[in-house]
Scaffold this active site. Structure first.
Site, mmCIF file in Angstrom:
data_model
loop_
_atom_site.group_PDB
_atom_site.id
_atom_site.type_symbol
_atom_site.label_atom_id
_atom_site.label_comp_id
_atom_site.label_asym_id
_atom_site.label_seq_id
_atom_site.Cartn_x
_atom_site.Cartn_y
_atom_site.Cartn_z
ATOM 1 N N GLU A 1 0.887 -1.166 0.000
ATOM 2 C CA GLU A 1 0.000 0.000 0.000
ATOM 3 C C GLU A 1 0.916 1.205 0.000
ATOM 4 O O GLU A 1 1.577 1.492 0.993
ATOM 5 C CB GLU A 1 -0.922 -0.037 1.229
ATOM 6 C CG GLU A 1 -2.130 0.876 1.097
ATOM 7 C CD GLU A 1 -1.874 2.260 1.642
ATOM 8 O OE1 GLU A 1 -1.537 3.151 0.813
ATOM 9 O OE2 GLU A 1 -1.991 2.459 2.852
ATOM 10 N N CYS B 1 -1.629 8.760 2.820
ATOM 11 C CA CYS B 1 -1.408 8.255 1.466
ATOM 12 C C CYS B 1 -2.583 8.566 0.552
ATOM 13 O O CYS B 1 -2.408 8.733 -0.656
ATOM 14 C CB CYS B 1 -1.150 6.757 1.505
ATOM 15 S SG CYS B 1 -2.404 5.820 2.390
#
Length: 485
Positions: free
Chosen positions: A257, A291
């Site tokens: 990720e 993110c």
């Protein structure tokens, strides 16, 4: 209650249900980013310590071990006991997180609650992943879902406890054993969680936590021949290194990720005040250190000027300061490296012709604080439009049409998330169906739930966390076939 002076109880490595010094005896400091002062020294693990942790995890995963003999319901009970202990220590965990990471205490408290909910969600999955029976002529075939075995997990500093829960939850639910390396900037809550896991009754070797640095401890996890799978959350550059190490060692499974440069699109039929609030939080939440931050705000040309004025005013009103103080909305960046990086991007935006509407400077000289910053007149080819800043910098673009917008939204290397704000369901769904993003939020943003898969397209990663899909990272499928006589 919040405790700015909460003292960490655990600073050593956690291997085989014991806190131990590193083999080398080395330690390193973890700092409070709001004060730049050292909190405590923690043990520094490296390859020798990872080897010991893997040995313990392998033993715990043996077919005759206590862990492997537990029923699914017993695993559920252990996970729920861990959640109850987290709830008991909620204020302490949040205080550690705020000290170590710098996020406002209220946000840290929310992260603890969400982490508990995530682990509770996965506690309910221990008996719900099934194989199939398959008709096959003169044979009877069936499949079994089995845990992959020993897994390595490397987590980032922006959501330390949340990322731990996202990774522990599915791994424990299916019966894997774990070696976790927390980020070197934020090891404290992971160590406290290790102690809670032992208190909850997890057998020795099931959970191991090794503090250390990426090039040593992290590299040892990625390349270890007895680790069957590695999960990493962090930057694209380090994700490539992890993937390469996994490939050249034992071809271990990899889930990644990674970064994002997520667009949030505001159409002219939207309520402007609602859109300003939503896009503001999409970017500035967690100091922009997310993110999936909505770091590209696209606004329809008909409402652009009004939107920019209101967005700048909102950024200027955002309260920055001591994260333990009430009503503070933004604490410091994590360290001096990130501070320097963010300020560098701000200078780049100004040099390339974006118009600075708010902020743009460091606040004070103690801690790593940056003013909430807003740019308008941003063009798609600017560095601040293409590269992940990971800080409190909102870039506002102008657009004219939906078709144009889809192409521009997809014109980056990332594909983690996207948002759209409109009262027109047709526009919303056309955008959602055509944007390259793992998560799309309509008239909301960052609505990440334990039950909804999360992950990215393109350079934003491989695989999904959360939801039922999150279990797949930790499961093997075995086919068993019998001939009918």
């Amino acid at each position: 209650m919040a405790d700015p002076n909460a003292k960490p109880k655990y600073t050593k490595l956690f291997i085989n249900n014991e806190f131990v010094d590193s083999v080398s005896g080395k330690t390193f400091a973890t700092f409070n980013p709001a004060t730049s002062k050292e909190i405590v020294q923690v043990a520094e693990g490296d390859k020798a310590d990872i080897d010991l942790a893997v040995k313990a995890a392998k033993k715990a995963f043996h077919r005759d071990s206590e862990w492997r003999k537990l029923s699914p319901l017993q695993r559920t009970n252990l996970m729920n006991k861990l959640c109850a202990l987290m709830d008991r220590d909620k204020a302490f965990l949040a205080s550690l997180e705020t000290q170590d990471n710098g996020k406002p205490y209220a946000e840290a408290l929310f992260d603890v609650t969400y982490s508990i909910l995530t682990l509770q969600y996965y506690a309910g999955w221990t008996d719900k992943f099934f194989g199939d029976t398959i008709p096959a002529g003169g044979f009877v075939s069936m499949t079994r879902k089995e845990p992959v075995g020993v897994v390595g997990q490397i987590i980032p500093w922006n959501y330390p406890l949340l990322m731990l829960a996202w990774k522990w939850g599915p791994a424990l639910a299916v019966g894997c054993t774990i070696i976790m390396k927390p980020a070197e900037q934020t090891p404290l809550t992971a160590l406290h969680m290790a102690a809670l896991a032992k208190e909850a009754g997890f057998p020795a070797g099931v959970i191991n936590v090794v503090n250390g640095f990426g090039p040593t401890a992290g590299a040892a996890i990625s390349s270890h021949p007895d680790i069957a799978k590695v999960a990493f959350t962090g930057s694209v550059d380090i994700g490539r290194i992890v993937m390469q190490a996994a490939a050249t060692s034992n071809l271990k499974r990899v889930s990644l990720e990674l970064g994002g440069k997520s667009p949030v699109v505001v159409f002219d039929d939207a309520d402007i005040d609602f859109a300003v609030e939503t896009t503001h939080e999409a970017l500035f939440s967690n100091h922009g250190q997310s993110c999936c931050a909505g770091s590209r705000t696209y606004v329809h040309e008909k409402i652009y000027d009004e939107f920019v004025a209101k967005a700048a005013a909102k950024a200027k009103a955002r309260k920055v300061g001591n994260p333990f103080e009430q009503n503070v909305q933004q604490g410091p960046q994590i360290d001096d490296d990130m501070l320097t990086k963010v300020l560098g991007y701000i200078e780049s935006g100004k040099k390339e012709g974006a118009k600075l509407q708010a902020g743009g400077k460091r606040i004070g000289n103690v801690g790593f604080f940056v003013e909430p910053t807003v740019f308008s007149d941003v063009k798609d080819d600017m560095r601040i439009a293409q590269e992940e800043i990971f800080g409190p910098v909102q870039s506002i673009f102008k657009f004219s049409s939906l078709e144009e917008m889809i192409d521009r939204a997809n014109n980056v290397q990332y594909g983690l998330a996207a948002g759209v704000i409109t009262n027109d369901i047709n526009k919303a769904l056309k955008f959602a169906n055509n944007v390259d993003a793992g998560s799309v939020w309509i008239n909301c943003y960052d609505a990440v739930l334990p039950s909804t898969p999360f992950g990215g397209y393109k350079h934003s990663g491989i695989g999904r966390e959360l939801g039922k899909d999150g279990l797949d990272n930790y499961l093997e499928t075995k086919t068993i076939t019998m001939k009918l006589l």
